[in-house]
Scaffold this motif. Structure first.
Motif, short mmCIF file in Angstrom:
data_model
loop_
_atom_site.label_atom_id
_atom_site.label_comp_id
_atom_site.label_asym_id
_atom_site.label_seq_id
_atom_site.Cartn_x
_atom_site.Cartn_y
_atom_site.Cartn_z
N ASP A 43 4.05 97.41 -38.57
CA ASP A 43 5.00 97.28 -39.68
C ASP A 43 5.02 98.55 -40.52
OD1 ASP A 43 6.92 95.52 -40.96
OD2 ASP A 43 5.53 95.48 -42.66
N GLU A 44 3.86 99.14 -40.80
CA GLU A 44 3.80 100.39 -41.57
C GLU A 44 4.52 101.52 -40.84
OE1 GLU A 44 -0.34 101.09 -42.34
OE2 GLU A 44 -0.47 99.38 -43.71
N ARG A 45 4.33 101.61 -39.53
CA ARG A 45 4.99 102.67 -38.76
C ARG A 45 6.50 102.50 -38.78
NH1 ARG A 45 1.41 103.83 -33.28
NH2 ARG A 45 -0.49 104.45 -34.35
N LEU A 46 6.96 101.26 -38.64
CA LEU A 46 8.40 101.01 -38.67
C LEU A 46 8.98 101.31 -40.05
CD1 LEU A 46 8.58 97.77 -36.51
CD2 LEU A 46 9.46 100.04 -35.90
N ARG A 47 8.28 100.94 -41.10
CA ARG A 47 8.75 101.22 -42.46
C ARG A 47 8.81 102.73 -42.71
NH1 ARG A 47 8.98 96.60 -45.60
NH2 ARG A 47 7.75 94.87 -44.81
N ALA A 48 7.80 103.46 -42.22
CA ALA A 48 7.79 104.91 -42.40
C ALA A 48 8.97 105.54 -41.66
CB ALA A 48 6.47 105.49 -41.89
N MET A 49 9.29 105.04 -40.48
CA MET A 49 10.44 105.57 -39.73
C MET A 49 11.73 105.27 -40.47
SD MET A 49 9.41 104.84 -35.80
CE MET A 49 10.52 106.01 -35.05
N ALA A 50 11.86 104.06 -41.02
CA ALA A 50 13.07 103.68 -41.75
C ALA A 50 13.21 104.52 -43.01
CB ALA A 50 13.04 102.19 -42.09
N LYS A 51 12.10 104.85 -43.63
CA LYS A 51 12.14 105.67 -44.83
C LYS A 51 12.56 107.11 -44.48
CE LYS A 51 9.19 104.99 -48.18
NZ LYS A 51 7.95 104.94 -48.96
N ALA A 52 12.08 107.60 -43.33
CA ALA A 52 12.39 108.97 -42.91
C ALA A 52 13.83 109.09 -42.41
CB ALA A 52 11.43 109.41 -41.82
N ASN A 53 14.35 108.02 -41.80
CA ASN A 53 15.71 108.06 -41.25
C ASN A 53 16.37 106.71 -41.56
OD1 ASN A 53 18.03 108.05 -39.68
ND2 ASN A 53 17.05 109.02 -37.93
N PRO A 54 17.30 106.67 -42.50
CA PRO A 54 17.93 105.41 -42.91
C PRO A 54 18.57 104.63 -41.75
CG PRO A 54 18.51 107.15 -44.43
CD PRO A 54 17.78 107.79 -43.29
N ARG A 55 18.97 105.31 -40.69
CA ARG A 55 19.56 104.61 -39.55
C ARG A 55 18.58 103.60 -38.95
NH1 ARG A 55 20.41 103.92 -34.46
NH2 ARG A 55 19.04 105.36 -33.40
N PHE A 56 17.26 103.90 -39.05
CA PHE A 56 16.26 102.98 -38.51
C PHE A 56 16.12 101.72 -39.36
CE2 PHE A 56 14.23 106.85 -36.41
CZ PHE A 56 14.78 106.55 -35.18
N GLY A 57 16.77 101.68 -40.49
CA GLY A 57 16.75 100.49 -41.33
C GLY A 57 17.83 99.49 -40.96
#
Length: 142
Positions: A43-57
């Motif tokens: 979950d932390e890795r996915l949140r970090a990716m979403a924070k780095a690239n909004p498309r991942f959200g």
């Protein structure tokens, strides 16, 4: 809440995990604590990716992010497996070297300088060497 099951002699745990806002039901042989630790890491890795690239959200982006996390995890697992194999090989070589060394030291060749001495003479020689070392004088070997 975890539900415990036993299958083929192994205890399995049924859990509901929450990762990236999705609830997933899993059955695992890991303890509940270990499954929750993995849940937090993913979950932390996915949140970090979403924070780095909004498309991942976004919905599609979350799937892409999950796939990237999976690829990364498999890469890490493969690298760890290679390190383990390398360390196991080093350990085998070290054990073999130690076994070879033990075989070499079990029956050291007797020093020909002391071959004709009795036990008492050898002990006297050792005492003399120790006394010489204690006094700081280097006794010449004869």
């Amino acid at each position: 809440m975890a539900e415990h099951r036993e299958t083929a002699g192994k205890e399995r745990v049924a859990l509901t995990l929450s990762i990236a806002g999705r609830r997933l039901s899993v059955v695992t042989e890991e303890s509940e604590e270990e499954a929750r630790r993995i849940e937090r890491i993913v979950d932390e890795r996915l949140r970090a990716m979403a924070k780095a690239n909004p498309r991942f959200g976004t919905l599609d982006g979350r799937l892409d992010a999950a796939l990237l996390v999976a690829v990364d995890a498999v890469g890490e697992a493969e690298a760890a497996a290679r390190r383990i194999r390398k360390l196991e090989a080093e350990l085998r070589r070290a054990r073999q070297t130690m076994a070879d060394t033990k075989a070499d030291t079990r029956s050291p060749a007797p020093d020909p300088r002391y071959a004709g001495l009795t036990r008492e003479e050898k002990l006297g020689r050792i005492r003399a060497l120790l006394e010489a070392e204690k006094s700081g004088v280097r006794e010449a070997d004869t």
